[in-house]
Design an enzyme around this catalytic site. Structure first.
Site, mmCIF file in Angstrom:
data_model
loop_
_atom_site.group_PDB
_atom_site.id
_atom_site.type_symbol
_atom_site.label_atom_id
_atom_site.label_comp_id
_atom_site.label_asym_id
_atom_site.label_seq_id
_atom_site.Cartn_x
_atom_site.Cartn_y
_atom_site.Cartn_z
ATOM 1 N N LEU A 38 39.141 33.269 35.829
ATOM 2 C CA LEU A 38 39.326 31.836 36.076
ATOM 3 C C LEU A 38 40.314 31.662 37.220
ATOM 4 C CD1 LEU A 38 39.684 30.321 32.486
ATOM 5 C CD2 LEU A 38 37.835 29.876 34.118
ATOM 6 N N GLY A 39 40.011 30.752 38.103
ATOM 7 C CA GLY A 39 40.872 30.577 39.292
ATOM 8 C C GLY A 39 40.126 31.001 40.543
ATOM 9 N N HIS A 452 66.939 11.305 59.084
ATOM 10 C CA HIS A 452 67.515 12.214 60.073
ATOM 11 C C HIS A 452 68.610 13.042 59.414
ATOM 12 C CE1 HIS A 452 68.911 13.709 63.923
ATOM 13 N NE2 HIS A 452 70.143 13.436 63.524
#
Ligand code: NAD
Length: 473
Positions: A38-39, A452
């Site tokens: 699975l995967g 920033h």
């Protein structure tokens, strides 16, 4: 005894298992059939393991160059066994996670090879699926109301070029190398070729890339591809473009040898190993398509916008339908197919709004049209470009190469494409994705106050640069 389901999913990769989870969330009874792990490719032979190796390569390179940060390191050594061990640990952890998700969703997982047998009196619409079980037990019969084919893809080779897994590898074998070669030939300068070239060069391997087209990364925006070539050359990678590779390889005492035709001139290239990365082919064989009316075109299953095949109860998603062969595309197609099965009328996927990422060092990310595509489609374009060199955080990071390029439609200010090369751009492209989904203009991105100091300022500045209003350049 045959088992009945609302949806049976053939293939448990990123497309298949995500579809299974959404189906379970919608209250459907789901079966998933997977012969491997699975995967699928992304988790075991693609995205995750390759990114783990790329990260080790990056850490190794940065450590050897840490001097510039005032950090003195001596005798930096690479332990490739540990590199591979770390990669495997990450894969195993995520694999357990997917298995857990299947349990949580009460999804039945059949470990074996599934084939569609065609309509039967039990399953007249989508057809019965027979599963040849990995454990050798009697075949399981599944009677689904709907089927989703999510069988993925496999590495392609060139006719006559045999991938022996040792000297000549595809990315499947390369991921499991026990040691690094001194030198490598990479045939194909696309996404896989460039990620591997970058990684191996950072590990200290001598890399030569042979690319058939006149430019590496031929599908990227020209400016980005050129910048990538320039920056990757600095690592010592040699690029040979316009290389018509002769598929016949010769094993030599020191490795492997291949010939290529360069504008009519034959040249020979030699290295310890070779990686073939010339694309991936959809897996359409041996899954019973011949028992259906499903059409296969250019090797891929043909689907409608709804992801239905010619047989309306059989859907197909992910690499097996060709197009953008990306894990996040497969998973979203999986969700869309299941929502359609559940009669939820999902919006068809807008492929123009999907980002693609290359995890080389520097990273590359893009969404929408390249400048060339935009011009070819008749748009009158305006372009804003801003370099990382002028972004404080990039200098702080010691990674100030690359840029962001934003392409807009002069007539109506629409964003047509965003292209990035530089540090962490694979994480920053999603701002452009959201902007495109929300139909924002470059001006609106520019008006968004980017904190920033961050790398993301480069996106705001590139957006302002469309009207020549960038502050720091
Ligand atoms: P690709 O299509 O990206 O690149 C293949 C390259 O090989 C092209 O540049 C092509 O011109 C070249 N080529 C073809 N025939 C050749 C020949 N005879 N000699 C020399 N060069 C030749 O394919 P890939 O890199 O193998 O990747 C396969 C798929 O997997 C792609 O769709 C890719 O997007 C996907 N993928 C994505 C990621 C990611 O998202 N980061 C990572 C890996 C793979």
């Amino acid at each position: 005894m045959a088992k009945e389901y609302d949806v049976a999913i053939l293939g448990g990769g990123t497309g298949g298992y995500v579809a299974a989870i959404r189906a379970s969330q919608l209250g459907l009874k789901v079966a998933i059939i997977e012969k491997g792990d699975l995967g699928g490719t992304c988790l075991h032979r693609g995205c995750i393991p390759s990114k783990a190796l790329l990260r080790s390569a990056e850490v190794f390179k940065q450590t050897t160059e840490a001097d510039q940060f005032g950090v003195e390191t001596e005798n930096t050594k690479l332990n490739f066994f540990k590199v591979q061990e770390r990669k495997q640990k990450i894969v195993d952890q995520l694999h357990r996670g997917v298995q857990g998700l299947m349990k949580k969703g009460k999804i039945d997982v059949f470990e074996g090879h599934g084939r569609i047998l065609g309509p039967s009196i039990f399953s007249p619409t989508a057809g019965t699926i027979s599963v040849e079980m990995n454990n050798g037990e009697e075949n399981e019969m599944i009677l689904p109301k709907n089927v989703i084919v999510a069988t993925g893809s496999k590495p392609r080779s060139l006719p006559g070029l045999e991938i022996d897994g040792e000297l000549v590898m595809s990315s499947d074998e390369a991921l499991n190398m026990e040691s690094l070669p001194k030198s490598i030939l990479v045939v194909g300068g696309g996404v896989i070729g460039i990620e591997w070239a970058s990684m191996l060069a950072d590990f200290g391997v001598e890399v030569t890339v042979l690319e058939y087209m006149d430019q590496i990364l031929p599908t990227e925006d020209d400016d980005v591809a050129k910048e990538a070539e320039k920056l990757l050359k600095k690592k010592g990678i040699q690029f040979v473009t316009g290389a018509k590779v002769d598929a016949e390889t010769l094993n030599t005492e020191n490795g492997v040898l291949i010939k290529a035709d360069l504008n009519g001139e034959e040249k020979t290239f030699e290295a310890e190993r070779m990686l073939v990365s010339v694309g991936r082919a959809p897996i359409v064989d041996n899954i019973g398509l011949e028992n259906t009316d499903i059409q296969v075109e250019n090797g891929a299953i043909k689907v409608k916008k709804t992801l239905q095949t010619k047989e309306s109860h059989i859907y197909a998603i992910g690499d097996v339908i060709g197009g953008m062969q990306l894990a996040h595309v497969a998973s979203h197609e999986g969700i869309s197919a299941v929502e359609h099965i559940a009669n939820n009328n999902p919006e068809p996927i807008n492929y123009n709004h999907i980002a693609s990422c290359i995890y080389s060092n520097p990273e590359i990310a893009s969404i929408g049209l390249t400048e060339k595509q935009a011009s070819e489609q008749g748009f009158d374009v305006k372009v804003g470009k801003f370099p990382f060199q002028a972004v404080g955080k990039a200098l702080v990071h010691g990674e100030s190469e690359g840029f962001v390029k934003i392409i807009t439609n002069k007539d109506n200010e629409d964003l047509l494409g965003v292209h990035m090369i530089g540090p962490h751009v694979t994480d920053m492209i999603s701002e452009a994705g959201l902007a495109m989904v929300l139909d924002a203009t470059a001006w609106e991105i520019g008006e968004t106050i980017h904190p920033h100091p961050t790398l993301s300022e480069v996106v705001g500045e590139a957006a302002l640069a469309v009207e020549g209003k960038q502050i720091h350049g």
